[in-house]
Design a protein around this motif. Structure first.
Motif, PDB file in Angstrom:
ATOM      1  N   UNK A  68       0.840  -1.207   0.000  1.00 50.13           N
ATOM      2  CA  UNK A  68       0.000   0.000   0.000  1.00 50.13           C
ATOM      3  C   UNK A  68       0.870   1.250   0.000  1.00 50.13           C
ATOM      4  N   UNK A  69       1.839   1.292   0.906  1.00 49.96           N
ATOM      5  CA  UNK A  69       2.709   2.470   1.000  1.00 49.96           C
ATOM      6  C   UNK A  69       3.469   2.689  -0.309  1.00 49.96           C
ATOM      7  N   UNK A  70       4.000   1.614  -0.892  1.00 52.50           N
ATOM      8  CA  UNK A  70       4.778   1.747  -2.121  1.00 52.50           C
ATOM      9  C   UNK A  70       3.917   2.273  -3.265  1.00 52.50           C
ATOM     10  N   UNK A  71       2.680   1.809  -3.352  1.00 57.14           N
ATOM     11  CA  UNK A  71       1.820   2.210  -4.467  1.00 57.14           C
ATOM     12  C   UNK A  71       1.283   3.621  -4.276  1.00 57.14           C
ATOM     13  N   UNK A  72       0.784   3.937  -3.084  1.00 58.84           N
ATOM     14  CA  UNK A  72       0.193   5.263  -2.880  1.00 58.84           C
ATOM     15  C   UNK A  72       1.264   6.353  -2.927  1.00 58.84           C
ATOM     16  N   UNK A  73       2.511   6.013  -2.617  1.00 64.31           N
ATOM     17  CA  UNK A  73       3.596   7.000  -2.636  1.00 64.31           C
ATOM     18  C   UNK A  73       3.888   7.501  -4.044  1.00 64.31           C
ATOM     19  N   UNK A  74       3.387   6.806  -5.053  1.00 67.49           N
ATOM     20  CA  UNK A  74       3.584   7.264  -6.433  1.00 67.49           C
ATOM     21  C   UNK A  74       2.914   8.609  -6.688  1.00 67.49           C
ATOM     22  N   UNK A  75       1.946   8.976  -5.848  1.00 66.45           N
ATOM     23  CA  UNK A  75       1.260  10.261  -6.014  1.00 66.45           C
ATOM     24  C   UNK A  75       2.025  11.420  -5.386  1.00 66.45           C
ATOM     25  N   UNK A  76       3.039  11.104  -4.591  1.00 71.84           N
ATOM     26  CA  UNK A  76       3.849  12.147  -3.933  1.00 71.84           C
ATOM     27  C   UNK A  76       2.997  13.106  -3.110  1.00 71.84           C
ATOM     28  N   UNK A  77       2.023  12.539  -2.400  1.00 67.16           N
ATOM     29  CA  UNK A  77       1.175  13.323  -1.523  1.00 67.16           C
ATOM     30  C   UNK A  77       1.192  12.706  -0.127  1.00 67.16           C
ATOM     31  N   UNK A  78       1.130  13.523   0.920  1.00 70.03           N
ATOM     32  CA  UNK A  78       1.001  12.948   2.262  1.00 70.03           C
ATOM     33  C   UNK A  78      -0.334  12.226   2.396  1.00 70.03           C
ATOM     34  N   UNK A  79      -0.375  11.230   3.263  1.00 71.39           N
ATOM     35  CA  UNK A  79      -1.621  10.508   3.428  1.00 71.39           C
ATOM     36  C   UNK A  79      -1.894  10.209   4.895  1.00 71.39           C
ATOM     37  N   UNK A  80      -3.184  10.108   5.198  1.00 75.63           N
ATOM     38  CA  UNK A  80      -3.695   9.803   6.532  1.00 75.63           C
ATOM     39  C   UNK A  80      -4.438   8.480   6.428  1.00 75.63           C
ATOM     40  N   UNK A  81      -4.180   7.546   7.347  1.00 76.13           N
ATOM     41  CA  UNK A  81      -4.794   6.225   7.287  1.00 76.13           C
ATOM     42  C   UNK A  81      -5.574   5.960   8.568  1.00 76.13           C
ATOM     43  N   UNK A  82      -6.819   5.522   8.408  1.00 72.86           N
ATOM     44  CA  UNK A  82      -7.672   5.122   9.530  1.00 72.86           C
ATOM     45  C   UNK A  82      -7.944   3.629   9.382  1.00 72.86           C
ATOM     46  N   UNK A  83      -7.862   2.838  10.435  1.00 71.98           N
ATOM     47  CA  UNK A  83      -8.102   1.399  10.289  1.00 71.98           C
ATOM     48  C   UNK A  83      -9.578   1.075  10.102  1.00 71.98           C
ATOM     49  N   UNK A  84      -9.831  -0.034   9.373  1.00 72.65           N
ATOM     50  CA  UNK A  84     -11.172  -0.587   9.230  1.00 72.65           C
ATOM     51  C   UNK A  84     -11.238  -1.966   9.847  1.00 72.65           C
ATOM     52  N   UNK A  85     -12.379  -2.605   9.727  1.00 75.93           N
ATOM     53  CA  UNK A  85     -12.566  -3.883  10.400  1.00 75.93           C
ATOM     54  C   UNK A  85     -11.703  -5.006   9.830  1.00 75.93           C
TER      55      UNK A  85
END
Length: 266
Positions: A68-85
């Motif tokens: 997840x981190x490797x793929x979303x980092x392609x956007x070069x934007x900071x991200x906030x993650x909230x856990x789900x079930x």
């Protein structure tokens, strides 16, 4: 000065070559979603962050969070993650930088300030359960976070929706503590919007003087079927993402993850 965030939810990532329910290649689906968002970004203007409202992983394994981190980092934007079930807090904290538990409960509650509004992230996970709950600790965190900087708007983010969707099999694993949340929201004078996931569907409601909406999923979609005997399952219909911004008020926009067939002049 305004602020703008992208909301993604229900990615259900599994390692490459695996399938969710023997059907969904969520690794490729997430890559395609990020490619579509990258293509959309020039049309969206300044985006301050990405908010991911839970079910990042399908099994809660560290490999999925690293992917997840490797793929979303392609956007070069900071991200906030909230856990789900489907997520596991310990694996998320281990694999994703910047996450930390809140107090002795292990919950991942946090506040991320942007120039125009605060992101208040709430953890609704009950370990081992598909349902969610706003614990006493999380409710106290929300009340305290809302009590700071009363003039600044707040975007409250969570996984489980604080409303009944009408989709019976999802309402059966709904959220406990939503009446207490409604009371806290009603008592706060701040401008507020609540965003969530879990439903793989876009629904808009009200709770405690705030508009609340669920975002479509990245991995799959759930049918709007209000029958008591509605079948349990998902479709592979294209999902989407939301864009939330503030400029003299909140605005929330749905954007499809499907590729359009071209633009035609009027």
């Amino acid at each position: 000065m305004g602020s703008r965030v992208i909301q993604l939810t229900d990615i259900h990532l599994v390692p490459r070559q695996q399938r969710v329910s023997k059907v969904l290649d969520t690794y490729t689906l997430f890559e395609q979603a990020i490619e579509k968002i990258a293509d959309d970004l020039p049309r969206l203007g300044q985006v301050d962050a990405i908010v991911v409202t839970g079910d990042v992983s399908d099994h809660g394994d560290e490999e999925s969070y690293r992917d997840f981190h490797a793929i979303i980092s392609r956007l070069n934007l900071p991200y906030v993650v909230i856990p789900g079930n489907h997520d596991k807090r310990e694996a998320m904290v281990s694999a994703i930088d910047g996450l930390s538990v809140c107090g002795e409960t292990g919950e991942l509650n946090s506040v991320y300030p942007l120039s125009a509004f605060d992101i208040i992230a709430l953890d609704t996970v009950i370990p081992g359960s598909g349902a969610g709950a706003l614990s006493d600790n999380t409710l106290a965190f929300l009340e305290s976070a809302l009590a700071t900087d009363l003039e600044k708007p707040a975007l409250i983010t969570m996984h489980h929706p604080p409303f009944d969707s009408g989709i019976q099999f999802m309402d059966n694993i709904g959220l406990k503590g939503r009446d207490d949340m409604a009371r806290i929201l009603a008592q706060s004078p701040r401008e507020k919007r609540v965003i969530c996931g879990h439903l793989h569907n876009s629904i808009v409601c009200n709770i405690g003087n705030a508009t609340v909406l669920s975002a479509p999923g990245v991995a799959s979609s759930f049918l709007t079927d209000y029958r008591d005997d509605a079948p349990v399952g998902f479709t592979q219909d294209p999902g989407g993402y939301m864009v939330h911004d503030w400029s003299h008020g909140f605005r929330s926009t749905y954007v499809s993850l499907s590729r359009h067939g071209g633009l035609f002049a009027f």
